[in-house]
Design a protein around this motif. Sequence first.
Motif, PDB file in Angstrom:
ATOM      1  N   VAL A 272      37.862  89.501 104.049  1.00 24.34           N
ATOM      2  CA  VAL A 272      36.920  90.308 104.848  1.00 24.34           C
ATOM      3  C   VAL A 272      36.538  89.559 106.127  1.00 24.34           C
ATOM      4  O   VAL A 272      35.366  89.469 106.485  1.00 24.34           O
ATOM      5  CB  VAL A 272      35.658  90.679 104.028  1.00 24.34           C
ATOM      6  N   GLY A 273      37.541  89.038 106.810  1.00 23.62           N
ATOM      7  CA  GLY A 273      37.284  88.354 108.069  1.00 23.62           C
ATOM      8  C   GLY A 273      36.599  89.282 109.060  1.00 23.62           C
ATOM      9  O   GLY A 273      36.868  90.479 109.088  1.00 23.62           O
TER      10      GLY A 273
ATOM     11  N   LEU B 250      30.530  80.251 108.274  1.00 22.33           N
ATOM     12  CA  LEU B 250      30.539  81.633 107.798  1.00 22.33           C
ATOM     13  C   LEU B 250      31.850  82.378 108.065  1.00 22.33           C
ATOM     14  O   LEU B 250      32.443  82.929 107.126  1.00 22.33           O
ATOM     15  CB  LEU B 250      29.364  82.406 108.400  1.00 22.33           C
ATOM     16  N   PRO B 251      32.344  82.441 109.317  1.00 17.73           N
ATOM     17  CA  PRO B 251      33.557  83.243 109.556  1.00 17.73           C
ATOM     18  C   PRO B 251      34.780  82.797 108.740  1.00 17.73           C
ATOM     19  O   PRO B 251      35.391  83.628 108.067  1.00 17.73           O
ATOM     20  CB  PRO B 251      33.784  83.095 111.066  1.00 17.73           C
ATOM     21  N   PRO B 252      35.133  81.502 108.741  1.00 15.88           N
ATOM     22  CA  PRO B 252      36.317  81.132 107.955  1.00 15.88           C
ATOM     23  C   PRO B 252      36.104  81.229 106.450  1.00 15.88           C
ATOM     24  O   PRO B 252      37.022  81.586 105.707  1.00 15.88           O
ATOM     25  CB  PRO B 252      36.589  79.684 108.383  1.00 15.88           C
ATOM     26  N   GLY B 253      34.877  80.930 105.993  1.00 14.22           N
ATOM     27  CA  GLY B 253      34.621  81.008 104.558  1.00 14.22           C
ATOM     28  C   GLY B 253      34.713  82.421 104.036  1.00 14.22           C
ATOM     29  O   GLY B 253      35.284  82.674 102.970  1.00 14.22           O
ATOM     30  N   VAL B 254      34.175  83.378 104.785  1.00 11.93           N
ATOM     31  CA  VAL B 254      34.223  84.784 104.382  1.00 11.93           C
ATOM     32  C   VAL B 254      35.640  85.335 104.507  1.00 11.93           C
ATOM     33  O   VAL B 254      36.092  86.135 103.682  1.00 11.93           O
ATOM     34  CB  VAL B 254      33.227  85.596 105.240  1.00 11.93           C
ATOM     35  N   ALA B 255      36.355  84.893 105.544  1.00 13.86           N
ATOM     36  CA  ALA B 255      37.713  85.408 105.784  1.00 13.86           C
ATOM     37  C   ALA B 255      38.652  85.124 104.623  1.00 13.86           C
ATOM     38  O   ALA B 255      39.589  85.889 104.364  1.00 13.86           O
ATOM     39  CB  ALA B 255      38.272  84.815 107.070  1.00 13.86           C
TER      40      ALA B 255
END
Length: 244
Positions: free
Chosen positions: A83-84, A74-79
């Motif tokens: 929108v990290g 989730l964190p790297p994919g969204v970043a």
Amino acid sequence: MPELDAAARKKVIRGVWENLGRTVGEFPHIPTLVENAPFGPGYEVSGAEHLIAQAEHGGPVLFVSGHIGNWEMLPPGVAKYGVGFASFYRAAGNPLVDRMIRDLRNAAMETPLPLFAKGARGAREALAWVAKGNRLGMLVDQKMNDGIEARFFGHPAMTAPALAAMALKFRCPVIPGHVQRLGPARLRIVVEAPMLLPDSGNRQTDVALLTQMINDRLENWIRICPESWLWLHRRWPKEVTREV
């Protein structure tokens, strides 16, 4: 899920362990996964338009999810959509293991963002972070003894109200999302539209209502693919567990 027979329950249990093993094995390789790879390892994003809209709008955002699929994606994919978000984390008991986990998470991000340790100090730091207009992600599917009681799969479950309280304090978007496992190291990030925040005029009532809305969303995701959820913690009171 009393509707499941013995064979279905065994399938869920096997699937939980398989997903956990794959999640651990994939952890060091997350930085190398390519979005929209035609085959093999990689990931895709469903609902990217919600991320793009928030990147254009700016301001604080709360992302909410659970330990579903490979949640580390989730964190790297969204970043990658601008929108990290910072995250809470539970420190490992072994300092060397804890440092390794933190290093792996930072390596997956193009720009490392804060990791707030669970606890009073981390909560204060996270609140200040959001107050400055930043984004925060929280996994809220685990038991919190000093939380509030909400329903989860039809049973009472002590649930952390911090995300709901923060969202109502700042009236900022709450974006639900989770990760679906499509295969070995093949993942789909599902991003949903921002939730409609309650506004009854009674803060305590609204916190309880939003907390329940989040639990309902988590339950819906889990029911679709129960083997993708990390069922290994004591989410419900012991008396409920004995009944089940």
